[in-house]
Scaffold this active site. Structure first.
Site, PDB file in Angstrom:
ATOM      1  N   GLY A  12     -47.205  -1.728  29.395  1.00 28.29           N
ATOM      2  CA  GLY A  12     -46.423  -0.737  30.113  1.00 28.29           C
ATOM      3  C   GLY A  12     -45.116  -0.346  29.450  1.00 28.29           C
ATOM      4  N   ASN A  14     -44.484   2.239  27.620  1.00 28.89           N
ATOM      5  CA  ASN A  14     -44.233   3.672  27.861  1.00 28.89           C
ATOM      6  C   ASN A  14     -43.818   3.908  29.309  1.00 28.89           C
ATOM      7  OD1 ASN A  14     -44.770   5.569  25.499  1.00 28.89           O
ATOM      8  ND2 ASN A  14     -46.527   4.174  25.361  1.00 28.89           N
ATOM      9  N   MET A  90     -56.381   2.669  30.361  1.00 27.39           N
ATOM     10  CA  MET A  90     -57.517   2.588  29.452  1.00 27.39           C
ATOM     11  C   MET A  90     -58.867   2.734  30.152  1.00 27.39           C
ATOM     12  SD  MET A  90     -55.722   2.432  26.757  1.00 27.39           S
ATOM     13  CE  MET A  90     -56.770   1.982  25.370  1.00 27.39           C
ATOM     14  N   ASN A 107     -51.000  12.558  29.846  1.00 35.50           N
ATOM     15  CA  ASN A 107     -51.394  11.332  29.140  1.00 35.50           C
ATOM     16  C   ASN A 107     -50.657  11.282  27.811  1.00 35.50           C
ATOM     17  OD1 ASN A 107     -52.962   8.968  28.511  1.00 35.50           O
ATOM     18  ND2 ASN A 107     -54.196  10.236  27.139  1.00 35.50           N
ATOM     19  N   HIS A 109     -51.229   9.789  23.993  1.00 30.19           N
ATOM     20  CA  HIS A 109     -52.312   9.322  23.130  1.00 30.19           C
ATOM     21  C   HIS A 109     -51.745   9.056  21.735  1.00 30.19           C
ATOM     22  CE1 HIS A 109     -56.398   8.802  21.750  1.00 30.19           C
ATOM     23  NE2 HIS A 109     -56.083   9.547  20.698  1.00 30.19           N
ATOM     24  N   SER A 136     -49.265  12.131  20.782  1.00 33.76           N
ATOM     25  CA  SER A 136     -49.334  13.402  21.507  1.00 33.76           C
ATOM     26  C   SER A 136     -49.233  13.139  23.006  1.00 33.76           C
ATOM     27  CB  SER A 136     -50.680  14.100  21.248  1.00 33.76           C
ATOM     28  OG  SER A 136     -50.951  14.226  19.862  1.00 33.76           O
ATOM     29  N   ASP A 145     -59.001  13.215  26.032  1.00 31.50           N
ATOM     30  CA  ASP A 145     -57.935  13.433  25.041  1.00 31.50           C
ATOM     31  C   ASP A 145     -57.953  14.859  24.491  1.00 31.50           C
ATOM     32  OD1 ASP A 145     -57.155  10.733  25.341  1.00 31.50           O
ATOM     33  OD2 ASP A 145     -58.582  10.097  23.804  1.00 31.50           O
ATOM     34  N   GLN A 173     -41.984   6.288  18.496  1.00 33.36           N
ATOM     35  CA  GLN A 173     -41.972   7.728  18.766  1.00 33.36           C
ATOM     36  C   GLN A 173     -42.545   8.049  20.150  1.00 33.36           C
ATOM     37  OE1 GLN A 173     -40.477   9.982  16.867  1.00 33.36           O
ATOM     38  NE2 GLN A 173     -39.872   8.311  15.510  1.00 33.36           N
TER      39      GLN A 173
HETATM   40  C1  GAR Z   1     -49.799   3.194  23.755  1.00 33.70           C
HETATM   41  O1  GAR Z   1     -49.758   3.158  22.349  1.00 33.70           O
HETATM   42  C2  GAR Z   1     -50.579   4.402  24.228  1.00 33.70           C
HETATM   43  O2  GAR Z   1     -50.380   5.543  23.431  1.00 33.70           O
HETATM   44  C3  GAR Z   1     -51.977   3.915  24.103  1.00 33.70           C
HETATM   45  O3  GAR Z   1     -51.945   2.586  24.548  1.00 33.70           O
HETATM   46  C4  GAR Z   1     -50.648   2.046  24.293  1.00 33.70           C
HETATM   47  C5  GAR Z   1     -50.100   1.484  25.585  1.00 33.70           C
HETATM   48  O4  GAR Z   1     -48.911   0.782  25.375  1.00 33.70           O
HETATM   49  N1  GAR Z   1     -52.860   4.700  24.898  1.00 33.70           N
HETATM   50  C6  GAR Z   1     -54.131   4.915  24.610  1.00 33.70           C
HETATM   51  O5  GAR Z   1     -54.680   4.436  23.636  1.00 33.70           O
HETATM   52  C7  GAR Z   1     -54.870   5.792  25.595  1.00 33.70           C
HETATM   53  N2  GAR Z   1     -56.237   5.928  25.231  1.00 33.70           N
HETATM   54  P1  GAR Z   1     -47.925   0.483  26.579  1.00 33.70           P
HETATM   55  O6  GAR Z   1     -48.739  -0.173  27.674  1.00 33.70           O
HETATM   56  O7  GAR Z   1     -46.927  -0.481  25.998  1.00 33.70           O
HETATM   57  O8  GAR Z   1     -47.310   1.775  27.004  1.00 33.70           O
END
Ligand code: GAR
Length: 202
Positions: A12, A14, A90, A107, A109, A136, A145, A173
């Site tokens: 989590g 992000n 996911m 979302n 990605h 993105s 996506d 980023q």
């Molecule tokens: C992030 O890198 C996100 O972009 C990716 O999973 C990670 C989650 O990290 N998302 C995907 O691959 C979606 N298909 P987080 O839980 O630390 O935010």
């Protein structure tokens, strides 16, 4: 202020960046729910410790994807968000579910879409010999996506990169891009935002 629900499956980071940004009194949105499909997602405890309501809808407790999505929808309807932000969520979502949130679901990605939809984006970028990678933020549609891109940020790929070192550089980023896009989106601004590697507008 616009109400935002954030869907996670893991750490989590992000989600935390979005929540942190929304602590700004001038922010156009407020977090109303952090929802995970996994009760063990570390992000749930982090959100709870910040006083954000949390919920779990465990996909393994449902017979099929539509039943799981009905469970998601029930939790979302209780929280009544204006915007749903997927942040490391996911699970694949079906068309009937995404259509309920058309134009209101985002979302992030970890690739420069339209390249590398799906999983293992960093390994695939390295395998292809790309010289840059990135992330993105896009609107979620039934096309995995594949929805309209709202913003991107790029990073260089370095000669010694592994999927892990590249993922870490991209994640920095992601943490800049997603809050910036959400702010604009919450104000009704869907113009595309491109960030340079130093985080500035390019
Ligand atoms: C992030 O890198 C996100 O972009 C990716 O999973 C990670 C989650 O990290 N998302 C995907 O691959 C979606 N298909 P987080 O839980 O630390 O935010």
């Amino acid at each position: 202020r616009k109400r935002v629900a954030i869907l996670i499956s893991g750490g989590g980071s992000n989600m935390l960046r979005l929540v942190e940004d929304m602590t700004d009194a001038d922010h156009p949105a407020v977090p109303v729910l952090v929802l995970s499909n996994d009760a063990n997602a570390a992000g749930l405890a982090r959100a709870a410790s910040l006083g954000i309501p949390t919920a779990v809808v465990d996909h393994r407790a449902f017979a099929d994807r539509p039943a799981f999505e009905a469970g998601l929808q029930a939790q979302l309807q209780q929280a009544a968000p204006d915007i749903v932000a997927l942040a490391g969520f996911m699970r694949i979502l079906t068309a009937p579910f995404t259509e309920q949130w058309a134009g209101r679901m985002l979302n992030i990605h970890p690739s420069l879409l339209p390249k590398y939809r799906g999983l293992h984006t960093h390994a695939r970028a390295l395998e292809a010999g790309d010289d840059e990678a990135g992330c993105s933020v896009h609107e979620v549609t039934a096309d995995l996506d594949g929805g309209p891109i709202l913003g991107q940020a790029r990073v260089p790929i370095l000669p010694d990169d592994t999927a892990d070192t590249l993922a870490a550089r991209v994640l920095v980023q992601e943490h800049r891009l997603y809050p910036a896009v959400l702010r604009r989106f919450a104000c009704g601004d869907r113009r595309r935002l491109d960030l340079s590697p130093d985080g500035n507008l390019s």
